[in-house]
Motif scaffolding. Sequence first.
Motif, short mmCIF file in Angstrom:
data_model
loop_
_atom_site.label_atom_id
_atom_site.label_comp_id
_atom_site.label_asym_id
_atom_site.label_seq_id
_atom_site.Cartn_x
_atom_site.Cartn_y
_atom_site.Cartn_z
N VAL A 6 0.87 -1.18 0.00
CA VAL A 6 0.00 0.00 0.00
C VAL A 6 0.90 1.21 0.00
O VAL A 6 1.91 1.25 0.72
N LEU A 7 0.57 2.21 -0.79
CA LEU A 7 1.35 3.45 -0.75
C LEU A 7 1.17 4.09 0.61
O LEU A 7 0.05 4.43 1.00
N SER A 8 2.25 4.24 1.35
CA SER A 8 2.13 4.66 2.75
C SER A 8 3.09 5.78 3.08
O SER A 8 4.10 5.99 2.42
N ASP A 9 2.73 6.47 4.15
CA ASP A 9 3.57 7.54 4.68
C ASP A 9 4.48 6.91 5.72
O ASP A 9 4.02 6.50 6.80
N VAL A 10 5.75 6.85 5.43
CA VAL A 10 6.70 6.18 6.33
C VAL A 10 6.77 6.87 7.68
O VAL A 10 6.77 6.22 8.72
N ASN A 11 6.79 8.21 7.65
CA ASN A 11 6.89 8.96 8.91
C ASN A 11 5.73 8.62 9.83
O ASN A 11 5.89 8.44 11.03
N LYS A 12 4.54 8.56 9.23
CA LYS A 12 3.34 8.28 10.03
C LYS A 12 3.43 6.89 10.64
O LYS A 12 3.12 6.69 11.81
N ALA A 13 3.86 5.92 9.82
CA ALA A 13 3.98 4.54 10.32
C ALA A 13 4.95 4.50 11.49
O ALA A 13 4.73 3.81 12.49
N LEU A 14 6.04 5.26 11.37
CA LEU A 14 7.03 5.29 12.44
C LEU A 14 6.43 5.88 13.71
O LEU A 14 6.63 5.37 14.82
N GLU A 15 5.67 6.97 13.52
CA GLU A 15 5.04 7.61 14.69
C GLU A 15 4.13 6.64 15.42
O GLU A 15 4.13 6.56 16.65
N VAL A 16 3.33 5.94 14.65
CA VAL A 16 2.39 4.98 15.25
C VAL A 16 3.15 3.94 16.07
O VAL A 16 2.80 3.64 17.21
N THR A 17 4.20 3.42 15.47
CA THR A 17 4.95 2.36 16.15
C THR A 17 5.64 2.89 17.40
O THR A 17 5.69 2.22 18.43
N ILE A 18 6.17 4.11 17.28
CA ILE A 18 6.83 4.72 18.45
C ILE A 18 5.82 4.87 19.58
O ILE A 18 6.10 4.58 20.75
N SER A 19 4.63 5.33 19.22
CA SER A 19 3.59 5.53 20.21
C SER A 19 3.19 4.24 20.90
O SER A 19 3.08 4.16 22.11
N VAL A 20 3.01 3.24 20.09
CA VAL A 20 2.56 1.94 20.61
C VAL A 20 3.61 1.31 21.52
O VAL A 20 3.29 0.60 22.47
N SER A 21 4.86 1.62 21.25
CA SER A 21 5.92 0.95 22.01
C SER A 21 6.44 1.78 23.16
O SER A 21 7.41 1.40 23.80
N ARG A 22 5.78 2.90 23.42
CA ARG A 22 6.28 3.87 24.42
C ARG A 22 6.70 3.20 25.72
O ARG A 22 7.76 3.50 26.28
N ASN A 23 5.87 2.31 26.22
CA ASN A 23 6.17 1.71 27.51
C ASN A 23 7.46 0.89 27.51
O ASN A 23 8.05 0.66 28.56
N GLU A 24 7.87 0.50 26.33
CA GLU A 24 9.10 -0.31 26.24
C GLU A 24 10.33 0.56 26.43
O GLU A 24 11.33 0.12 26.97
N TRP A 25 10.27 1.81 25.93
CA TRP A 25 11.50 2.59 25.93
C TRP A 25 11.50 3.76 26.91
O TRP A 25 12.55 4.30 27.26
#
Lengths: 102, 524
Positions: B361-380
């Motif tokens: 899917v044509l995607s926005d890489v920055n957005k995908a990164l933000e989502v992942t960073i957000s989801v993993s917040r408790n890890e880091w």
Amino acid sequence: MVSEDGVISYANEAFGSVFEWNCDEVIGETLDVVIPEEFRTAHNAGFSRFLATGKPHNVLNKALVLKARKRSGEVFNAEHFILAEKKSDKWIIAAVMRPLDN
Amino acid sequence: MLNLSVLVQKLRSTLGKMEIALGAIAEGIVWTNAKGEVEWSNASFERMVNLERLTGILGQPLHEILPLKQEGQEVSKENHPAVLVLEDKEYRLPFFDFYQEDKRIIVEISGKTFNSSQDEKTAVFVIRDVTKRQEAERRMEGIARFPSESPSPILRVNKEGKILYLNTPAYPILESWGCKPDASVEGEWLEEIREVYASGEMKEKELKHNDKHYSLLIVPIKGVDYVNIYGYDITKLKVLELQLLNAQKLESIGQLAAGIAHEINTPIQYVGDNIQFFEDAFNDIESILKEHKELIGRIKEKQDPGELVESIEKLEKDVDLEFLIEELPKALEQSKEGVRRTSKIVKSMKDFSHPGSENQVLSDVNKALEVTISVSRNEWKYVATLETDFAEDLPLIPLFPDEFNQTILNLIVNASHAIGDKVGDGSTGQGVIKVSTALKSDFVEVRVQDSGMGIPESAQAKIFDPFFTTKEVGKGTGQGLAISHSVIVEQHHGRISFETKAGEGTTFIIELPVEEVKAAKKES
């Protein structure tokens, strides 16, 4: 007794009576006359090889029961004892034969 | 007389040599007369039948001294080669079994008759011990059948692509190549074969046909102009791979769930507290309003307020109305923020874990990164601060979003673990994780940098290997980077690499093509 070329050079009286030859008649004949037909090829080959190599093929100095042929063509079993000696660079071959009763 | 003697000598000499020569041959040679009685045999034949020529062989019928069996049956006199040859008859199979005492040998017998000069028929036989040769032939036949007995595809292709050999299971491979068995391979596969042939190094390549997945190993063979291709059905393996990918995803989601629960819990906590505050405040204000209403009533009735005003002022002081007026808006704002934050976390979860993508899917890489960073917040968040440096000019690029997010998650979790090794629980100091993006001509570069301990030299070569891990038992299975590698390289046709410095940290670098890469143009 046989000379190097396979020709009979001497035969004793006993030979004459058993094999039904005159001793002086048989001298000069080849050994073929006393050997049954079916053995002649092998004998000639073996004899020649012996002369060429000096090695007899298990034939010398032991008792061998072989078939022998009278002048008439009659074949009988005889115990053979064959000796060979080299005298002044020539082979002298002798055989003693004792007829066996079948 | 002299001439005759010389002649005899010559003949004897020749005859002697022939007898010697024939005796030296390994094969048994026999002459028989017309009656089949042996007139002469050589030494090898004597050894074969274990008889003395003079006493046992000469004059005997050949068929008697050489009893034979064929195909388990005894060969009768009429069918014995010794007899058949003399009758000028052919025999079907020249191979016979002969038993030397208890030992069986296989002999090949050939014979020929000729008329000697006295017009007597003679036959000569050559008897060859072929036991070893037959055994070797049988073994060779067995070996020759080997590739056809294999359930896996085996092919042999020369360097021009001509199919030299294929076994039955290889037909689907040929179908997939669009090649007939008597024709030549063309296109991409011919390129691969030529490359293997030229480099002398074997190469593995996957092929999908109908519903089956094959791994084909192209093997160069020294000294010849063809390659062998050994195939293996990996359909099941691919299914397992997919399952593993899903399992890993579930595992990381599970891992995150605890963290996310914690993340959501905090704002919900103080939203709850604030609501309690509102409730209490509302009760207090309500009681003041009641007094105010009473006062307004009395004023309207032109009655004496009496101590009502004092009573109201006292009440306002007791509930600390000023304080409430000041704090309530703040609490409201805080609660709205809490709700916003919770919504964001939930949305990130939703965005992160939608089911595996079939297509890019044509995607926005920055957005995908933000989502992942957000989801993993408790890890880091306990061990590091996370900085982002996103390029603003990134185009939308083809991604498998789910798998890509998974990969970034792996890298961020690894980064936080690496920093954790260095700073412990983060109470005395934190590390830094930096996630950046940049556009580089025809690909997008994503960097995930940590300030951890770095990757030791001994581990560097194996870091993308499946099941390789430097963590203790129970902490991670070593699948993360292997899967990440597979996702980036095989799925996205990109590259993944790392730079590391002992004691200072590691940077993982992912390069993703901007254009969708078609399979035919793939360069791996």
